[in-house]
Design a protein around this motif. Sequence first.
Motif, PDB file in Angstrom:
ATOM      1  N   LEU A  13       0.823  -1.206   0.000  1.00  0.00           N
ATOM      2  CA  LEU A  13       0.000   0.000   0.000  1.00  0.00           C
ATOM      3  C   LEU A  13       0.857   1.254   0.000  1.00  0.00           C
ATOM      4  CD1 LEU A  13      -2.935  -0.426   2.539  1.00  0.00           C
ATOM      5  CD2 LEU A  13      -3.073   0.121   0.132  1.00  0.00           C
ATOM      6  N   CYS A 118     -12.074   6.773   3.390  1.00  0.00           N
ATOM      7  CA  CYS A 118     -11.064   7.743   3.824  1.00  0.00           C
ATOM      8  C   CYS A 118     -10.616   7.496   5.259  1.00  0.00           C
ATOM      9  CB  CYS A 118     -11.597   9.173   3.672  1.00  0.00           C
ATOM     10  SG  CYS A 118     -11.739   9.693   1.956  1.00  0.00           S
ATOM     11  N   TRP A 121      -8.192   4.533   5.286  1.00  0.00           N
ATOM     12  CA  TRP A 121      -6.872   4.925   4.739  1.00  0.00           C
ATOM     13  C   TRP A 121      -6.125   5.807   5.733  1.00  0.00           C
ATOM     14  CZ3 TRP A 121      -8.160   1.596   1.345  1.00  0.00           C
ATOM     15  CH2 TRP A 121      -7.247   1.226   0.380  1.00  0.00           C
ATOM     16  N   GLN A 122      -6.837   6.636   6.438  1.00  0.00           N
ATOM     17  CA  GLN A 122      -6.204   7.476   7.454  1.00  0.00           C
ATOM     18  C   GLN A 122      -5.658   6.625   8.594  1.00  0.00           C
ATOM     19  OE1 GLN A 122      -8.782  10.459   9.162  1.00  0.00           O
ATOM     20  NE2 GLN A 122      -7.052  11.784   9.632  1.00  0.00           N
ATOM     21  N   ALA A 124      -4.595   3.537   8.310  1.00  0.00           N
ATOM     22  CA  ALA A 124      -3.403   2.872   7.771  1.00  0.00           C
ATOM     23  C   ALA A 124      -2.211   3.824   7.775  1.00  0.00           C
ATOM     24  CB  ALA A 124      -3.673   2.361   6.354  1.00  0.00           C
ATOM     25  N   ASP A 125      -2.449   5.086   7.442  1.00  0.00           N
ATOM     26  CA  ASP A 125      -1.382   6.086   7.426  1.00  0.00           C
ATOM     27  C   ASP A 125      -0.846   6.322   8.839  1.00  0.00           C
ATOM     28  OD1 ASP A 125       0.234   8.108   6.054  1.00  0.00           O
ATOM     29  OD2 ASP A 125      -0.975   9.537   7.204  1.00  0.00           O
TER      30      ASP A 125
END
Length: 156
Positions: A13, A118, A121-122, A124-125
């Motif tokens: 990713l 979103c 994904w946030q 994961a970040d």
Amino acid sequence: MMTQSLKKQNYTLLDLSAKVEYALLALLELANQYVQKTPTTMSDISAKHPIPERYLEQILSSLRRAGVVQSQRGSRGGFVLTREPRQLTLLEVVIMLDGEQKEKESPSEENLEKSLVCEIWQQADVAAQNILSQYTIQDLCDQREARLQKGQMYYI
């Protein structure tokens, strides 16, 4: 959750940019000489790692401007770390070279599905940032040394 075809692929990713990868390799070499304060040349780094010298020069210049390395001129010149390898996290290196990620502006018409995607994904970040903040250049040096020791076998 994941289909069988995705499990078989080497899927990533988060990409490691060439700039960050090369910087980490260079910092590992500089960390080897940190205690002795012996300068390491770009040629020495390029000889050990396939990094184009012109690109390495740009990377080391960025690290110098960030205050992480110092350049020394002269016949015995090169680059030295200005900070202890134990005090320099991988996340700091990523931010120095790739910059901090800015949050995307959310459009005024955001639907539930887009919001869910979103948020994941946030998460994961944030997880990636947490991991990168836990490891230092010294940790990389220690792991490299451990693997080198493990690979050496002595026969009597």
